[in-house]
Design a protein around this motif. Structure first.
Motif, mmCIF file in Angstrom:
data_model
loop_
_atom_site.group_PDB
_atom_site.id
_atom_site.type_symbol
_atom_site.label_atom_id
_atom_site.label_comp_id
_atom_site.label_asym_id
_atom_site.label_seq_id
_atom_site.Cartn_x
_atom_site.Cartn_y
_atom_site.Cartn_z
ATOM 1 N N VAL A 45 6.749 -12.358 1.573
ATOM 2 C CA VAL A 45 5.511 -11.968 0.894
ATOM 3 C C VAL A 45 4.884 -10.855 1.732
ATOM 4 N N TYR A 46 4.680 -9.689 1.123
ATOM 5 C CA TYR A 46 4.264 -8.484 1.829
ATOM 6 C C TYR A 46 2.881 -8.021 1.384
ATOM 7 N N SER A 47 2.136 -7.439 2.324
ATOM 8 C CA SER A 47 0.820 -6.879 2.012
ATOM 9 C C SER A 47 0.382 -5.963 3.148
ATOM 10 N N THR A 48 -0.484 -5.004 2.813
ATOM 11 C CA THR A 48 -1.081 -4.164 3.851
ATOM 12 C C THR A 48 -2.236 -4.868 4.551
ATOM 13 N N ALA A 49 -2.680 -6.001 4.012
ATOM 14 C CA ALA A 49 -3.786 -6.736 4.640
ATOM 15 C C ALA A 49 -3.342 -7.245 6.009
ATOM 16 N N PRO A 50 -4.061 -6.913 7.086
ATOM 17 C CA PRO A 50 -3.650 -7.368 8.424
ATOM 18 C C PRO A 50 -3.633 -8.885 8.527
ATOM 19 N N ASN A 55 0.542 2.967 7.086
ATOM 20 C CA ASN A 55 1.960 2.720 6.830
ATOM 21 C C ASN A 55 2.387 1.301 7.210
ATOM 22 N N TRP A 56 1.509 0.532 7.810
ATOM 23 C CA TRP A 56 1.865 -0.805 8.254
ATOM 24 C C TRP A 56 1.815 -1.791 7.084
ATOM 25 N N VAL A 57 2.865 -2.552 6.938
ATOM 26 C CA VAL A 57 2.907 -3.622 5.938
ATOM 27 C C VAL A 57 3.292 -4.916 6.651
ATOM 28 N N TYR A 58 2.518 -5.954 6.396
ATOM 29 C CA TYR A 58 2.659 -7.221 7.115
ATOM 30 C C TYR A 58 3.440 -8.242 6.288
#
Length: 509
Positions: free
Chosen positions: A408-413, A281-284
């Protein structure tokens, strides 16, 4: 990846909406709409809702339309402390409560700001929300029996004020620049001047940009106007699609009659772990930029906002990607020109197959006051979770192409990166400016224009250049010139301008 425990992540998003014609319509107040969205965001994080709410140390509210100006009126009453009213409803007792300034950049700006607070260790869990119930307010405004949205809650409030001082002046107000369609109509026709298109050709280009947006809105359960429209429907002026201000028929204007709310929940990685938020569920936030444009009349090019393009380029650079690497866009679309501006500056085709909105856009999904882009963030976060490792871009516009906030959003840590906003803003301050003559007399050339219609009576508004190269602002009720503004193409035409105590007036030369 071994992340710093203070790294901020978006862990929950939520939306709420109701339409007056819904069978279950119940006239929710702005506080209730925001609380419904905030509750959805808390549930969306995947942790225990009560524990997540109790952990919230900061709440931030986006200012509603009804409290966005010095003459705005909350006709059904209002909370004395909107952020804390919402917090109370969801079971949060934050140490800090913020009420943001006016502007569509607000949601993304607050997310970037409070993510930085988390990264600095000054916060652990932040809940950001906004709402508008303008449709309900108008529905009940003149009714004998109406709901009362008045409420009083205790607690400190960091009220940042309206923040509109840079957007208006006596000079612009006495010349009629008092509403968004009028202001943006001037910018839109200025952009048309750079394209070489005539009025009808440009109107079709606007409709070709927006027609795909209506298809997205038609399938969005939170949309205020979920109806798919053709290009011809958008450009054909009818009683139902009347001209608002040149070049805009009603269907190309942001829809402010909405009942919508949206929220985002941010946590530090450490807080997310301790509360049991699933990592999926985390989005960076990989890139984040906030910039302001030059004052309106001082911009050399009224049809574009280069600072907004700079903001997008910088955000992509922070993320280490190019525009071709973006999987989803939501570009602020109160009118066509903010979308065209980013497309022009970044080489994005208006019919890019990736699409330019996830919600359906402000004229069709709904222009939920200053809070529209919170809905864009909610849709982007949901999309990124379904597309692991891809990137989604949100562009949030405020004022008169005056402020632009990008995420700018992504699930990539990714580790948190500090912004370079101050350095970039200093560059904008060094750009050349256009000289302005406030009391204008003599011959001039029409640079851009629009027509406002107060009670059906048209008044032309013109921005032009005098022979000395300085810019002036003027109005006109001259029949010959009005006919040219409404049915012809006045761009580049010579006019005569005279100054009076009450402003400048233009005539056919």
């Amino acid at each position: 990846m071994n992340l710093d425990e203070r790294t901020p992540v978006v862990v929950g998003v939520g939306q709420a909406a109701e339409r007056i014609d819904d069978p279950a319509y119940r006239a929710m107040s702005p506080v209730e709409l925001a609380a419904a969205a905030a509750s959805a965001a808390l549930a969306d994080c995947g942790a225990d809702v009560g524990s997540a709410a109790a952990a919230v140390d900061t709440v931030a509210g986006v200012r509603q339309f009804e409290i966005s100006g010095p003459v705005a009126s909350a006709v059904l009453g209002r909370s004395n402390n909107y952020p804390r009213s919402v917090a109370k409803r969801v079971g949060a007792k934050p140490a800090r409560a913020i009420l943001e300034i006016v502007g569509g950049q607000g949601p993304q700006h607050l997310i970037s700001e409070l993510a930085a607070e988390i990264a600095a260790g000054r916060s652990q869990v932040a809940l950001i929300f906004g709402s508008d119930a303008t449709s309900t307010l108008r529905h009940f405004a003149k009714a004998e029996r109406k709901p009362d949205f008045t409420e009083t809650v205790d607690g400190d409030l960091e009220d940042r004020g309206h923040g509109i001082e840079k957007l208006i002046s006596r000079y612009t107000v006495i010349h009629g620049l008092t509403s968004a369609p009028i202001q943006y109509g001037l910018l839109e026709n200025a952009r048309r001047a750079s394209t070489g298109l005539g009025p009808s050709e440009y109107r079709r280009a606007m409709a070709e940009l927006f027609a795909p947006f209506t298809k997205i809105a038609a399938s969005n359960p939170f949309a205020a106007a979920p109806v798919e429209r053709t290009v011809d429907e958008l450009i054909t002026v009818t009683e139902a699609n009347r001209m608002i201000a040149e070049p805009y028929p009603r269907l190309m204007v942001a829809r402010d009659q909405v009942n919508q709310g949206a929220a985002a929940l941010l946590m530090s990685v450490g807080a997310a772990r301790s509360l049991g938020v699933p990592e999926e569920n985390w989005v960076y936030l990989h890139g984040h930029v906030d910039l302001e444009e030059q004052p309106l009349l001082e911009r050399p090019d009224l049809g574009h906002s280069p600072s907004a393009v700079m903001a997008v380029r910088e955000a992509l650079g922070m993320a280490g990607i190019g525009v071709d690497d973006v999987a989803t866009f939501d570009l602020y679309s109160c009118f066509p020109v903010p979308v065209f501006n980013i497309c022009d500056g970044l080489g994005i085709a208006p019919d890019d197959p990736r699409g330019l909105t996830l919600t359906g856009g402000l004229p069709f999904f709904g222009g939920a006051g200053n809070n529209y882009s919170m809905h864009a963030v909610a849709e982007t976060v949901a999309q990124m979770r379904s597309m692991p490792g891809q990137f989604g871009l949100v562009g949030a516009n405020g004022g008169i192409l005056s402020k632009y906030s990008v995420g700018v959003y992504s699930t990539a840590p990714v580790e948190w990166k500090a912004d370079r906003n101050a350095e970039l803003q200093a560059r904008v301050a060094d750009w050349p400016t256009q000289a302005v003559t406030e009391s204008a007399d003599g011959r001039g050339t029409v640079e851009t224009y629009t027509v406002r219609r107060d009670d059906g009576r048209p008044t032309g508004i013109i921005i032009g250049k005098l022979d000395d190269g300085s810019r002036f602002l003027s109005t006109t009720e001259d029949d010959e010139l009005l006919a040219l503004l409404i049915d012809g193409d006045p761009l580049g035409r010579t006019v005569r301008v005279r100054s009076f105590d009450y402003g400048n007036r233009c005539f056919i030369n």
